[in-house]
Design a protein around this motif. Structure first.
Motif, PDB file in Angstrom:
ATOM      1  N   GLY A   1       0.799  -1.221   0.000  1.00 41.12           N
ATOM      2  CA  GLY A   1       0.000   0.000   0.000  1.00 41.12           C
ATOM      3  C   GLY A   1       0.830   1.268   0.000  1.00 41.12           C
ATOM      4  N   GLY A   2       0.125   2.377  -0.005  1.00 41.33           N
ATOM      5  CA  GLY A   2       0.737   3.695   0.065  1.00 41.33           C
ATOM      6  C   GLY A   2      -0.019   4.564   1.053  1.00 41.33           C
ATOM      7  N   PHE A   3       0.627   5.628   1.528  1.00 40.78           N
ATOM      8  CA  PHE A   3      -0.003   6.489   2.528  1.00 40.78           C
ATOM      9  C   PHE A   3       0.540   7.916   2.423  1.00 40.78           C
ATOM     10  CE2 PHE A   3       3.687   4.527   4.509  1.00 40.78           C
ATOM     11  CZ  PHE A   3       4.350   5.610   5.057  1.00 40.78           C
ATOM     12  N   ILE A   4      -0.237   8.839   2.954  1.00 40.46           N
ATOM     13  CA  ILE A   4       0.184  10.234   3.082  1.00 40.46           C
ATOM     14  C   ILE A   4      -0.350  10.748   4.406  1.00 40.46           C
ATOM     15  CG2 ILE A   4      -1.842  11.168   1.883  1.00 40.46           C
ATOM     16  CD1 ILE A   4       0.125  13.274   0.679  1.00 40.46           C
ATOM     17  N   GLY A   5       0.359  11.683   5.016  1.00 39.48           N
ATOM     18  CA  GLY A   5      -0.087  12.160   6.310  1.00 39.48           C
ATOM     19  C   GLY A   5       0.649  13.397   6.757  1.00 39.48           C
ATOM     20  N   TYR A   6       0.541  13.661   8.047  1.00 41.51           N
ATOM     21  CA  TYR A   6       1.102  14.880   8.632  1.00 41.51           C
ATOM     22  C   TYR A   6       1.753  14.532   9.959  1.00 41.51           C
ATOM     23  CZ  TYR A   6       1.317  19.706  10.346  1.00 41.51           C
ATOM     24  OH  TYR A   6       1.755  20.916  10.831  1.00 41.51           O
ATOM     25  N   GLY A   7       2.936  15.105  10.197  1.00 44.30           N
ATOM     26  CA  GLY A   7       3.651  14.875  11.436  1.00 44.30           C
ATOM     27  C   GLY A   7       3.832  16.169  12.217  1.00 44.30           C
ATOM     28  N   PHE A   8       3.804  16.068  13.545  1.00 48.09           N
ATOM     29  CA  PHE A   8       3.963  17.248  14.400  1.00 48.09           C
ATOM     30  C   PHE A   8       4.539  16.806  15.735  1.00 48.09           C
ATOM     31  CE2 PHE A   8      -0.204  15.399  14.702  1.00 48.09           C
ATOM     32  CZ  PHE A   8      -0.460  15.307  16.047  1.00 48.09           C
ATOM     33  N   GLY A   9       5.454  17.608  16.277  1.00 44.07           N
ATOM     34  CA  GLY A   9       6.059  17.224  17.548  1.00 44.07           C
ATOM     35  C   GLY A   9       7.068  18.233  18.023  1.00 44.07           C
ATOM     36  N   ASP A  10       8.114  17.740  18.704  1.00 47.25           N
ATOM     37  CA  ASP A  10       9.090  18.605  19.365  1.00 47.25           C
ATOM     38  C   ASP A  10      10.517  18.208  19.029  1.00 47.25           C
ATOM     39  OD1 ASP A  10       7.098  20.035  20.833  1.00 47.25           O
ATOM     40  OD2 ASP A  10       6.959  18.329  22.195  1.00 47.25           O
ATOM     41  N   THR A  11      11.377  19.227  19.029  1.00 42.52           N
ATOM     42  CA  THR A  11      12.822  19.021  18.988  1.00 42.52           C
ATOM     43  C   THR A  11      13.436  19.850  20.107  1.00 42.52           C
ATOM     44  OG1 THR A  11      14.828  19.183  17.620  1.00 42.52           O
ATOM     45  CG2 THR A  11      13.201  20.931  17.377  1.00 42.52           C
TER      46      THR A  11
ATOM     47  N   GLU B   1      11.019  14.052  18.675  1.00 43.88           N
ATOM     48  CA  GLU B   1       9.883  13.252  19.148  1.00 43.88           C
ATOM     49  C   GLU B   1       8.634  13.833  18.492  1.00 43.88           C
ATOM     50  OE1 GLU B   1       9.668  13.145  23.393  1.00 43.88           O
ATOM     51  OE2 GLU B   1      11.855  13.232  23.612  1.00 43.88           O
ATOM     52  N   PHE B   2       7.838  12.972  17.827  1.00 44.14           N
ATOM     53  CA  PHE B   2       6.719  13.517  17.060  1.00 44.14           C
ATOM     54  C   PHE B   2       5.622  12.476  16.854  1.00 44.14           C
ATOM     55  CE2 PHE B   2      10.152  12.015  14.399  1.00 44.14           C
ATOM     56  CZ  PHE B   2       9.523  11.151  13.512  1.00 44.14           C
ATOM     57  N   SER B   3       4.443  12.988  16.524  1.00 42.21           N
ATOM     58  CA  SER B   3       3.294  12.165  16.170  1.00 42.21           C
ATOM     59  C   SER B   3       3.046  12.264  14.674  1.00 42.21           C
ATOM     60  CB  SER B   3       2.042  12.643  16.919  1.00 42.21           C
ATOM     61  OG  SER B   3       2.192  12.516  18.312  1.00 42.21           O
ATOM     62  N   THR B   4       2.480  11.196  14.099  1.00 39.15           N
ATOM     63  CA  THR B   4       2.058  11.237  12.703  1.00 39.15           C
ATOM     64  C   THR B   4       0.633  10.694  12.605  1.00 39.15           C
ATOM     65  OG1 THR B   4       3.077   9.063  12.291  1.00 39.15           O
ATOM     66  CG2 THR B   4       4.363  11.013  11.707  1.00 39.15           C
ATOM     67  N   VAL B   5      -0.161  11.319  11.753  1.00 36.79           N
ATOM     68  CA  VAL B   5      -1.490  10.833  11.402  1.00 36.79           C
ATOM     69  C   VAL B   5      -1.466  10.547   9.912  1.00 36.79           C
ATOM     70  CG1 VAL B   5      -3.950  11.333  11.317  1.00 36.79           C
ATOM     71  CG2 VAL B   5      -2.573  12.180  13.228  1.00 36.79           C
ATOM     72  N   LYS B   6      -1.730   9.282   9.530  1.00 32.44           N
ATOM     73  CA  LYS B   6      -1.585   8.850   8.140  1.00 32.44           C
ATOM     74  C   LYS B   6      -2.898   8.277   7.601  1.00 32.44           C
ATOM     75  CE  LYS B   6       1.771   6.001   9.139  1.00 32.44           C
ATOM     76  NZ  LYS B   6       2.880   5.041   8.986  1.00 32.44           N
ATOM     77  N   PHE B   7      -3.136   8.556   6.327  1.00 37.91           N
ATOM     78  CA  PHE B   7      -4.268   7.986   5.600  1.00 37.91           C
ATOM     79  C   PHE B   7      -3.690   7.108   4.490  1.00 37.91           C
ATOM     80  CE2 PHE B   7      -5.368  12.079   7.323  1.00 37.91           C
ATOM     81  CZ  PHE B   7      -6.590  11.854   7.950  1.00 37.91           C
TER      82      PHE B   7
ATOM     83  N   GLY C   1      14.955  23.883  25.388  1.00 38.11           N
ATOM     84  CA  GLY C   1      13.597  23.488  25.701  1.00 38.11           C
ATOM     85  C   GLY C   1      12.930  22.984  24.428  1.00 38.11           C
ATOM     86  N   ASP C   2      11.682  22.546  24.525  1.00 38.09           N
ATOM     87  CA  ASP C   2      10.989  21.953  23.373  1.00 38.09           C
ATOM     88  C   ASP C   2      10.621  23.016  22.347  1.00 38.09           C
ATOM     89  OD1 ASP C   2      11.146  19.423  24.429  1.00 38.09           O
ATOM     90  OD2 ASP C   2       9.176  19.506  25.393  1.00 38.09           O
ATOM     91  N   LEU C   3      10.964  22.754  21.080  1.00 41.22           N
ATOM     92  CA  LEU C   3      10.629  23.610  19.947  1.00 41.22           C
ATOM     93  C   LEU C   3       9.817  22.800  18.952  1.00 41.22           C
ATOM     94  CD1 LEU C   3      14.197  25.146  19.427  1.00 41.22           C
ATOM     95  CD2 LEU C   3      12.314  26.096  20.791  1.00 41.22           C
ATOM     96  N   ASP C   4       8.898  23.459  18.244  1.00 44.46           N
ATOM     97  CA  ASP C   4       7.987  22.756  17.340  1.00 44.46           C
ATOM     98  C   ASP C   4       8.677  22.281  16.064  1.00 44.46           C
ATOM     99  OD1 ASP C   4       5.915  23.191  19.092  1.00 44.46           O
ATOM    100  OD2 ASP C   4       5.180  24.982  18.056  1.00 44.46           O
ATOM    101  N   ILE C   5       8.299  21.070  15.618  1.00 51.75           N
ATOM    102  CA  ILE C   5       8.612  20.582  14.279  1.00 51.75           C
ATOM    103  C   ILE C   5       7.323  20.008  13.685  1.00 51.75           C
ATOM    104  CG2 ILE C   5      11.079  20.116  14.582  1.00 51.75           C
ATOM    105  CD1 ILE C   5      10.384  17.199  15.169  1.00 51.75           C
ATOM    106  N   ASP C   6       7.166  20.152  12.358  1.00 57.22           N
ATOM    107  CA  ASP C   6       5.988  19.585  11.702  1.00 57.22           C
ATOM    108  C   ASP C   6       6.229  19.502  10.203  1.00 57.22           C
ATOM    109  OD1 ASP C   6       5.833  22.244  10.989  1.00 57.22           O
ATOM    110  OD2 ASP C   6       3.759  22.517  11.590  1.00 57.22           O
ATOM    111  N   GLY C   7       5.329  18.793   9.497  1.00 58.55           N
ATOM    112  CA  GLY C   7       5.446  18.681   8.057  1.00 58.55           C
ATOM    113  C   GLY C   7       4.704  17.475   7.503  1.00 58.55           C
ATOM    114  N   VAL C   8       4.666  17.407   6.182  1.00 55.46           N
ATOM    115  CA  VAL C   8       3.971  16.331   5.467  1.00 55.46           C
ATOM    116  C   VAL C   8       4.862  15.096   5.399  1.00 55.46           C
ATOM    117  CG1 VAL C   8       2.963  15.674   3.235  1.00 55.46           C
ATOM    118  CG2 VAL C   8       2.631  17.983   4.137  1.00 55.46           C
TER     119      VAL C   8
END
Length: 224
Positions: free
Chosen positions: A42-52, A212-218, A62-69
């Motif tokens: 299969g294939g997937f696309i999603g979005y990630g967001f978290g901290d560096t 450290e980050f989360s991802t939500v994928k479809f 301290g924690d700084l934001d990171i995110d992206g596709v």
């Protein structure tokens, strides 16, 4: 009279056997109508967001934001036992998860005249899956090893603070998959990933960063 009595005993005995058989059948695990066993691609696309976090002990941002596709491909295999479905999945993805912060003084860490930057350039996971099928709907939990290509830098630092690395961490999450047809399924999946920390200096000054980050994928899978 004896024949009538014998026939009555046979009828009553047969009825009891039939009732007992029905009772046994009722206690057996019921198979899910949708068959989940087999390999898939299969294939997937999603979005990630978290901290560096950038560190140069005792200094830290301290924690700084990171995110992206994020997007990629997956391969896996399921084995079904009644309603229970066990499986394994491996995936690899291009990642645009990144963050750029500064220049400023964050907590006790100064990025100098340039920003502190963190990038997760690619990400792969090898995970187990365990779910319970409601016909063609499969909620599941998943977890395993995460491997990521990471980069951190302070572009305008007087020394060369820029370093790529391949980090091995862990990931855990859950999802739900829906059988569209006997061969096609669609899914939504959440994963939390920790790639730990890595050095990114070349002068021995002990600069490091974390991701450290989360991802939500479809995703969509084709079953063989």
């Amino acid at each position: 009279m004896r024949k009538i009595l014998l026939a009555s005993i046979l009828v009553i005995g047969s009825s009891e056997v039939a009732i007992s058989a029905d009772a046994v059948i009722d206690t057996l695990p019921v198979e899910s109508a949708y068959k989940w066993s087999g390999a898939y691609l299969g294939g997937f696309i999603g979005y990630g967001f978290g901290d560096t976090e950038h560190l140069n002990p005792p200094g830290e941002t301290g924690d700084l934001d990171i995110d992206g596709v994020i997007g990629g491909v997956a391969i896996g295999y399921n084995y079904q036992m009644g309603h229970y479905v066990l499986g394994a999945e491996a995936d690899i993805a291009w990642s645009g998860i990144e963050g750029s912060h500064g220049p400023a003084l964050f907590n006790s860490f100064n990025c100098g005249s340039g920003p502190c930057e963190t990038e997760v350039n690619w990400l792969a996971t090898i995970r187990g899956r365990a779910g319970y099928a409601f016909d063609n709907v499969l909620p599941y939990v998943t977890g395993g090893v995460a491997i990521g290509g990471v980069d951190a830098r302070i572009p305008n630092a007087p020394e060369l603070q820029d370093g790529e690395d391949t980090r091995v961490g862990w990931t855990v999450g859950a999802g739900i998959e829906y059988g569209i047809s006997s061969q096609w399924t669609a899914k939504v999946e959440y994963l939390y990933t920790d790639l730990g920390d890595w050095r990114y200096d070349s002068d021995g000054s002990d600069f490091s960063a974390t991701a450290e980050f989360s991802t939500v994928k479809f995703g969509v899978n084709y079953r063989f």
